[in-house]
Design an enzyme around this catalytic site. Structure first.
Site, mmCIF file in Angstrom:
data_model
loop_
_atom_site.group_PDB
_atom_site.id
_atom_site.type_symbol
_atom_site.label_atom_id
_atom_site.label_comp_id
_atom_site.label_asym_id
_atom_site.label_seq_id
_atom_site.Cartn_x
_atom_site.Cartn_y
_atom_site.Cartn_z
ATOM 1 N N LYS A 1 0.870 -1.183 0.000
ATOM 2 C CA LYS A 1 0.000 0.000 0.000
ATOM 3 C C LYS A 1 0.903 1.228 0.000
ATOM 4 O O LYS A 1 1.946 1.229 0.676
ATOM 5 C CB LYS A 1 -0.877 -0.044 1.251
ATOM 6 C CG LYS A 1 -1.944 1.045 1.334
ATOM 7 C CD LYS A 1 -2.757 0.870 2.623
ATOM 8 C CE LYS A 1 -3.896 1.864 2.726
ATOM 9 N NZ LYS A 1 -4.695 1.647 3.951
ATOM 10 N N SER B 1 -9.573 -0.698 7.292
ATOM 11 C CA SER B 1 -8.995 -0.519 5.952
ATOM 12 C C SER B 1 -8.261 -1.724 5.390
ATOM 13 O O SER B 1 -7.943 -1.738 4.204
ATOM 14 C CB SER B 1 -8.053 0.684 5.943
ATOM 15 O OG SER B 1 -8.793 1.871 5.805
ATOM 16 N N SER C 1 -9.519 1.479 2.948
ATOM 17 C CA SER C 1 -8.678 2.235 2.050
ATOM 18 C C SER C 1 -7.593 1.392 1.358
ATOM 19 O O SER C 1 -6.993 1.852 0.389
ATOM 20 C CB SER C 1 -7.991 3.360 2.816
ATOM 21 O OG SER C 1 -7.113 2.826 3.792
#
Lengths: 479, 503
Positions: free
Chosen positions: B91, B190, B166
């Site tokens: 990420k 997330s 996310s």
């Protein structure tokens, strides 16, 4: 109009004498090229996290205890949020509602009276960066080397009643922190900084008057000057029936005046909240006791002891205990000579003059307490005269050699041999018959001239007491 | 052989020289090249084949990482090279030295970190090979990856739907088989919610188990790095590589991680499962509720016992979270001011103007919304009513869990109240979007570990089962999740994407 009372409170910042910064392992170093003592943590790089320097905490707790503060069983760090390029995270890690020390006090002596000044709180925080502005006005430069240098903020109660008290308080704070090896406290170098709040009120009134805050007073003398100026300015306003405006002022050394920086309306909301990157920390009783053990005899105590133990006048004791280094120098010297007052005289006279002229600290000179004690002993046992000793001390300070070596090198041993001095005296008397006649005629002054001649012949090495006796004897015998 | 078969099989293939690390890296690159035009999971790929941010490539990273572990990466448990040759992706909120890290934000475009996150160093030390950086909601604020400052990622199961967020790029990349695993971060769900939406396993470790050093902060007291994988066993392997004390993170826990693989016994007999009615409220779709209920029944068949527990403070969790997380974010994101790195707006008249123009143009609407909420919550006169009160709620949530765990070993719930929704469906309605995390947020507020495992499909879309464990009891969590996964027999889930590539 009633007489006015001045009310002053000081906010002092000192740099803690750690090797590394408070939340990262960057070296604390002065004079390094801009932005060379930085890392992701103190530069506020995304993702970097602070880790508390345990030495900074230990020094902070030691200082809090030395300033008579109570230290809590636990404490925490908070974020003080503000936007400015000197703060790369846009917040300063500080302490808000749980400082490491509270409710302390120190004593100052004003006009021979002891007075207690409250210390509201002390807390740890990180220093900010340094900004400089292009002389052409098109850019500003940021140096982040100073970011993260550990600071201790010390806030006083509004207990100070004059500019002089403020200076004395500040000097005492410096002494205490220097004694504890917490900080060098060099105001001119910025390792001790002072902001002041000052207001006036009619004598006897309980409520405070409107205050102003003064910044940028960068020496002890300027703290007193700045406050004296502001006191007079406020008194002038009040006498004319005008109001004091609450604002922040900057002391300008060049003009000797305070200038407005910002008004109260610009006051920030710093949105303090606990820093989630730094867990709350416990301060165990054992930990606090260990910090307490690190505190040496503090200046006030030492002053009293010097008066008592060495029979020094209060003035001498005050001067000699102003710094820990000086006090220890005196004590080590005094323990090795017959009369401690002689040691005090030598240190307060010759030595301090030298330090001042050369802008040195006591620890930086080439003469040790042992060497000074030896020099004094050589006077005490008549090996050299006091006059020669003064010259010798200068040589010792310059060369780092001890007194005995220099005496041997320069052949300075005092002539106390009566036979030798008698021969010299006979020559002098023969060559100065007028002075001999004058003395016989009752002119005491003539004796001094004759002794002076003997001293000259011996290049100052003759023992003046013996010379005196020998000459009087010779003249009287002949007479 | 492909990335769905799991890390252990890939390692075995490497050991037997049926496949080489270079071939695995190449497979990853080929799958990314074949699929990512449709999925849009990657912001940056660590090789020349990248098709989006070409100038930010770092081809050297692939070979460098494959060849030697990062120096100084300490504390990697026994079997230090347990990920040797295994490709992975990150990420884009984890710092990678020399490789652009944007956090999904325009304001950090072009930012090259001077150091790597501890989790990244540990993966490098374990031999894993970084393939690229993954899309995300800007600063991890969002539940759909539509808040990315660059583009929206698609759900591999239905390209018209969101992957969740996310960590949407991470979930989509793993689900599409572009990498065997990815690291995400979880502040309010997330990792788990996108894992549920994309049909992969997502683990949020206990707060403090994985170092946050080098994770670009959103809400420091809630953020935690964790793996997204095809199986519970893979999650255990990756967790092993990244867990453990880090002196650079003061909130990192001083514990020695146990052997997580050893916990995967398949045995849940006697295990006490708690069901909290608060997690089965009206916002949970009927289909999701039924699927999760079936999963619980399967665990009972395996020998676990089920009882109900009460978590009464749950109803305040979302409100408290949306004060604490924005408050911390408002301070954490203040440093993006254009002075030192990233975007700086031009033509500023003075310092304040530069700040305002930089932040106005660099941050997207959701980030601005949260900075405003957080700034307000911390302001003088409001602190007690908002931030302090929210912290008190947090204490209540912790107590709820603590009470519940006196009588049960894990708490089971849906991971998300719905399956993946359509792109654009909730963009205009932030409050509805916030409800996507209603089952996951309380877990972050309490700092507990939780895992999402696939437990079924509704109309072609995966459903996630959330298991919540005691603080630092990842072992029980992994054991139950693994036993369920083996018994359910549906892992790994493969979305039907045309253009499959294999070794």
């Amino acid at each position: 109009m009633a007489a006015l009372e001045t009310v002053i409170g000081l906010e002092v910042h000192v740099e803690l004498g750690t090797k590394t910064k408070i939340f990262c392992s960057c070296a604390v170093a002065f004079g390094a090229p801009p932005n060379s003592r930085v890392c992701p943590v103190c530069m506020g790089s995304p993702g970097a996290l602070p880790v508390l320097n345990e030495q900074a905490l230990a020094l902070g707790i030691r200082a809090a205890l030395a300033l008579g503060c109570s230290v809590p069983a636990q404490s925490k760090f908070d974020r003080k949020n503000y936007f400015y390029p000197d703060s790369p995270k846009a917040y300063q890690i500080s302490q808000y509602d749980e400082p490491i020390g509270q409710h302390g006090f120190i004593e100052i002596e004003i006009a021979g009276e002891k007075k207690r000044i409250g210390v509201t709180r002390v807390h740890l925080e990180e220093d900010a960066g340094k900004l400089s502005h292009s002389p052409y006005g098109e850019a500003s430069f940021v140096d982040l080397n100073r970011v993260g240098i550990p600071l201790l903020e010390i806030v006083s109660e509004p207990d100070l009643r004059s500019a002089e008290e403020a200076r004395l308080y500040l000097e005492e704070i410096r002494s205490i922190l220097q004694y504890c090896l917490v900080s060098e406290c060099k105001m001119e170098e910025g390792s001790l900084r002072c902001d002041a709040n000052i207001s006036l009120r009619p004598m006897g009134q309980r409520e405070f008057g409107t205050k102003t805050e003064i910044k940028n007073m960068n020496s002890f003398r300027n703290v007193q000057r700045g406050l004296e100026y502001e006191q007079a300015r406020q008194a002038g306003l009040l006498a004319r029936g005008e109001r004091v405006v609450q604002q922040t002022l900057r002391w300008d050394e060049a003009t000797g005046a305070t200038l407005a920086m910002r008004s109260k309306e610009d006051a920030h909301d710093y949105r303090y909240f606990p820093d989630p990157d730094l867990p709350r920390f416990a301060l165990s009783a054992a930990y606090i006791a260990a910090r307490s053990q690190e505190i040496p005899e503090l200046p006030a105590k030492r002053r009293e002891r010097f008066e008592r133990e060495y029979g020094l006048p209060a003035y001498d004791a005050g001067v000699l205990t102003a710094s820990r280094g000086l006090a220890e120098f005196f004590e080590q010297t005094a323990q090795r000579v017959r009369d401690p007052k002689t040691a005090s005289n030598w240190i307060m006279g010759e030595l301090l003059a030298h330090l001042k002229a050369a802008t040195l600290e006591i620890a930086e000179i080439q003469v040790t307490p042992f060497a000074l004690a030896e020099l004094i002993s050589l006077i005490e046992d008549g090996t050299i005269s006091a006059k020669i000793a003064k010259t010798l001390l200068k040589d010792m300070l310059d060369s780092g050699k001890d007194a005995k070596t220099l005496i041997a090198e320069q052949g300075l041993v005092q002539i106390s041999d009566e036979g030798e001095l008698r021969e010299i005296a006979l020559r002098v008397l023969a060559a100065n018959s007028k002075s001999v006649d004058d003395y016989r005629a009752g002119k005491e002054k003539a004796l001094g001239a004759l002794i002076g001649q003997v001293m000259k012949e011996t290049r100052g090495k003759a023992n003046p007491q013996i010379v005196n006796r020998v000459i009087v004897q010779l003249i009287t015998d002949k007479g | 052989m492909d990335f769905f078969s799991g890390i252990e099989e890939l390692r075995a293939g490497l050991a037997k020289r049926e496949v080489t690390a270079t071939e695995l890296a190449d497979l990853s690159l080929r799958r990314i090249a074949a699929l990512d035009d449709r999925v849009h999971a990657f912001l940056r790929v660590s090789a020349n084949r990248d098709h989006r941010v070409a100038n930010m490539d770092n081809p050297a990273a692939v070979t460098a990482a494959a060849n030697k572990p990062a120096a100084g990466a300490a504390n990697t448990p026994a079997g230090a090279r347990m990920l040797d040759g295994i490709p992975y992706a990150l990420k884009d909120n984890m710092c990678t030295q020399g490789i652009e890290t944007t956090c999904g934000s325009r304001i950090l475009q072009g930012y090259i970190p001077p150091y790597s996150a501890t989790a990244v160093e540990r993966l490098n030390a374990a031999g894993a090979v970084l393939m690229g950086k993954l899309n995300m909601d800007e600063f991890a604020m969002g539940s759909s990856t539509e808040n990315s400052g660059f583009f929206s990622t698609r759900n591999p199961w239905d390209l018209e739907r969101v992957p969740g967020g996310s960590s949407g790029g991470a979930a989509a990349a793993v689900a599409a088989g572009m990498v065997p695993f990815a690291l995400g971060s979880d502040t309010g769900g997330s990792i788990r919610q996108p894992a549920a939406f994309c049909g992969v396993v997502g683990l949020k470790p206990s707060y403090g188990l994985v170092s946050r050093y080098g994770l670009v902060a959103f809400a420091s007291s809630l953020d935690q790095i964790g793996p997204l994988t095809h199986s519970v066993a893979d999650a255990a392997i990756v967790l092993q590589a990244i867990a453990g004390r880090d002196r650079r993170d003061s909130t990192s826990a001083d514990i020695q991680p146990p052997d997580y693989r050893a916990a995967l016994t398949g045995d849940v007999r006697g295990l006490r499962i708690g069901i909290a009615s608060e997690y089965f409220g009206p916002s949970v779709e009927v289909g999701v509720r039924e699927t999760v209920t079936k999963a619980i029944a399967l665990l009972e068949q395996l020998g676990a016992t089920v009882s109900s527990v009460s978590l009464p403070a749950t109803e305040y969790a979302l409100a408290a979270y949306y004060l604490i997380a924005p408050a911390e974010a408002s301070s954490n994101l203040a440093r993006y001011d254009g002075v030192r790195y990233g975007l700086r707006a031009g033509a500023a008249e003075n310092l304040l103007d530069m700040y305002e123009k930089t932040r106005s143009s660099g941050f997207g609407p959701e980030v601005k919304r949260r900075i405003l909420i957080g700034t307000y919550a911390l302001s003088a006169g409001y602190y007690d009513a908002y931030y302090k009160r929210a912290q008190q709620v947090r204490t209540l949530i912790r107590q709820d869990f603590s009470n519940a765990f006196a009588s049960v070993d894990v708490i089971v719930s849906p991971t998300a109240p719905t399956t993946a929704f359509r792109l654009g469906e909730k963009v205009q309605d932030p409050l509805t979007m916030y409800l996507s995390d209603i089952c996951t947020i309380p877990v972050n507020m309490a700092g507990l570990p939780a895992i999402s495992v696939p437990c079924g499909m509704i109309a072609g879309l995966p459903v996630g089962l959330q298991l919540i464990g005691r603080m630092f009891d990842e072992e029980t969590l992994l054991r139950v999740a693994h036993a369920y996964e083996q018994a359910a027999g549906m892992a790994p889930l493969r979305p039907d994407l045309a253009g499959e590539v294999e070794v």
